[in-house]
Design a protein around this motif. Structure first.
Motif, mmCIF file in Angstrom:
data_model
loop_
_atom_site.group_PDB
_atom_site.id
_atom_site.type_symbol
_atom_site.label_atom_id
_atom_site.label_comp_id
_atom_site.label_asym_id
_atom_site.label_seq_id
_atom_site.Cartn_x
_atom_site.Cartn_y
_atom_site.Cartn_z
ATOM 1 N N LEU A 121 0.801 -1.221 0.000
ATOM 2 C CA LEU A 121 0.000 0.000 0.000
ATOM 3 C C LEU A 121 0.840 1.279 0.000
ATOM 4 O O LEU A 121 0.437 2.291 -0.589
ATOM 5 C CB LEU A 121 -0.932 -0.003 1.225
ATOM 6 C CG LEU A 121 -1.931 1.134 1.335
ATOM 7 C CD1 LEU A 121 -2.908 1.112 0.164
ATOM 8 C CD2 LEU A 121 -2.678 1.041 2.656
ATOM 9 N N GLN A 122 1.998 1.237 0.612
ATOM 10 C CA GLN A 122 2.793 2.455 0.776
ATOM 11 C C GLN A 122 3.094 3.176 -0.542
ATOM 12 O O GLN A 122 2.913 4.396 -0.617
ATOM 13 C CB GLN A 122 4.073 2.172 1.546
ATOM 14 C CG GLN A 122 4.789 3.451 1.933
ATOM 15 C CD GLN A 122 5.892 3.232 2.951
ATOM 16 O OE1 GLN A 122 6.074 2.133 3.476
ATOM 17 N NE2 GLN A 122 6.622 4.281 3.236
ATOM 18 N N PRO A 123 3.529 2.503 -1.611
ATOM 19 C CA PRO A 123 3.779 3.228 -2.859
ATOM 20 C C PRO A 123 2.522 3.887 -3.432
ATOM 21 O O PRO A 123 2.595 4.978 -4.017
ATOM 22 C CB PRO A 123 4.307 2.156 -3.810
ATOM 23 C CG PRO A 123 4.739 1.031 -2.941
ATOM 24 C CD PRO A 123 3.915 1.101 -1.701
ATOM 25 N N GLN A 124 1.380 3.263 -3.239
ATOM 26 C CA GLN A 124 0.126 3.851 -3.715
ATOM 27 C C GLN A 124 -0.189 5.135 -2.949
ATOM 28 O O GLN A 124 -0.635 6.127 -3.536
ATOM 29 C CB GLN A 124 -1.021 2.856 -3.538
ATOM 30 C CG GLN A 124 -0.897 1.604 -4.381
ATOM 31 C CD GLN A 124 -2.013 0.624 -4.065
ATOM 32 O OE1 GLN A 124 -3.188 1.004 -4.095
ATOM 33 N NE2 GLN A 124 -1.657 -0.606 -3.753
ATOM 34 N N LEU A 161 -3.487 4.651 8.504
ATOM 35 C CA LEU A 161 -3.217 5.939 7.873
ATOM 36 C C LEU A 161 -3.979 6.997 8.664
ATOM 37 O O LEU A 161 -5.196 6.887 8.824
ATOM 38 C CB LEU A 161 -3.690 5.938 6.421
ATOM 39 C CG LEU A 161 -2.909 5.088 5.422
ATOM 40 C CD1 LEU A 161 -3.034 3.601 5.712
ATOM 41 C CD2 LEU A 161 -3.382 5.365 4.018
ATOM 42 N N LEU A 162 -3.260 7.986 9.163
ATOM 43 C CA LEU A 162 -3.859 9.034 9.991
ATOM 44 C C LEU A 162 -3.545 10.404 9.412
ATOM 45 O O LEU A 162 -2.381 10.707 9.154
ATOM 46 C CB LEU A 162 -3.317 8.961 11.419
ATOM 47 C CG LEU A 162 -3.521 7.663 12.193
ATOM 48 C CD1 LEU A 162 -2.719 7.696 13.497
ATOM 49 C CD2 LEU A 162 -4.984 7.446 12.470
ATOM 50 N N LEU A 163 -4.567 11.219 9.251
ATOM 51 C CA LEU A 163 -4.360 12.610 8.853
ATOM 52 C C LEU A 163 -4.725 13.493 10.036
ATOM 53 O O LEU A 163 -5.802 13.336 10.626
ATOM 54 C CB LEU A 163 -5.228 12.997 7.652
ATOM 55 C CG LEU A 163 -5.108 14.476 7.248
ATOM 56 C CD1 LEU A 163 -3.757 14.750 6.595
ATOM 57 C CD2 LEU A 163 -6.234 14.906 6.345
ATOM 58 N N VAL A 181 -7.528 -0.322 2.586
ATOM 59 C CA VAL A 181 -7.783 1.091 2.289
ATOM 60 C C VAL A 181 -8.215 1.219 0.833
ATOM 61 O O VAL A 181 -7.525 0.766 -0.072
ATOM 62 C CB VAL A 181 -6.508 1.941 2.537
ATOM 63 C CG1 VAL A 181 -6.757 3.392 2.181
ATOM 64 C CG2 VAL A 181 -6.053 1.795 3.980
ATOM 65 N N HIS A 182 -9.367 1.827 0.636
ATOM 66 C CA HIS A 182 -9.857 2.107 -0.720
ATOM 67 C C HIS A 182 -9.285 3.464 -1.133
ATOM 68 O O HIS A 182 -9.678 4.497 -0.581
ATOM 69 C CB HIS A 182 -11.382 2.107 -0.752
ATOM 70 C CG HIS A 182 -11.963 0.778 -0.375
ATOM 71 N ND1 HIS A 182 -12.022 -0.273 -1.255
ATOM 72 C CD2 HIS A 182 -12.452 0.325 0.804
ATOM 73 C CE1 HIS A 182 -12.550 -1.322 -0.651
ATOM 74 N NE2 HIS A 182 -12.817 -0.987 0.605
#
Length: 110
Positions: free
Chosen positions: A38-41, A77-79, A93-94
């Motif tokens: 997922l990280q590269p996406q 993933l946190l914003l 994660v979509h």
């Protein structure tokens, strides 16, 4: 592609969040294949949001992150907007939905 700043302690993570208006944490684990895929996406998606500062933590190396951020699975993933958690996504994660959420917040703040 944008790079994540490696955060190596809970103190550095909290400082990172407090020092940036928009901060994004990618919490991972060494043995997590989903995390690595997922990280590269996520890095590619974040090209659209240059004002968001990117940080990453490894939950296996920084064990306090689990309790401090209520982590039950990885990746997480946190914003944070001005130090307050605004988006939380975990495990599956979509990317299109994450993009929509980021876009709404980003356009309101920037």
């Amino acid at each position: 592609m944008r790079e994540f700043e490696l955060l190596t302690s809970i103190e550095s993570a909290n400082e990172f969040i407090q020092h940036h208006k928009l901060s994004f944490l990618y919490i991972t684990s060494t043995e997590c294949s989903v995390c690595h895929a997922l990280q590269p996406q996520v890095q590619k998606l974040m090209m659209k949001y240059p004002e968001i500062q990117l940080g990453t933590l490894n939950a296996q190396e920084v064990k306090e992150v689990v309790g401090s951020f209520s982590i039950f699975t990885v990746p997480v993933l946190l914003l944070f907007v001005e130090g307050k958690e605004s988006i939380r996504e975990a495990r599956i994660v979509h990317m299109d939905l994450l993009d929509e959420k980021l876009s709404k917040i980003y356009n309101m703040v920037i």
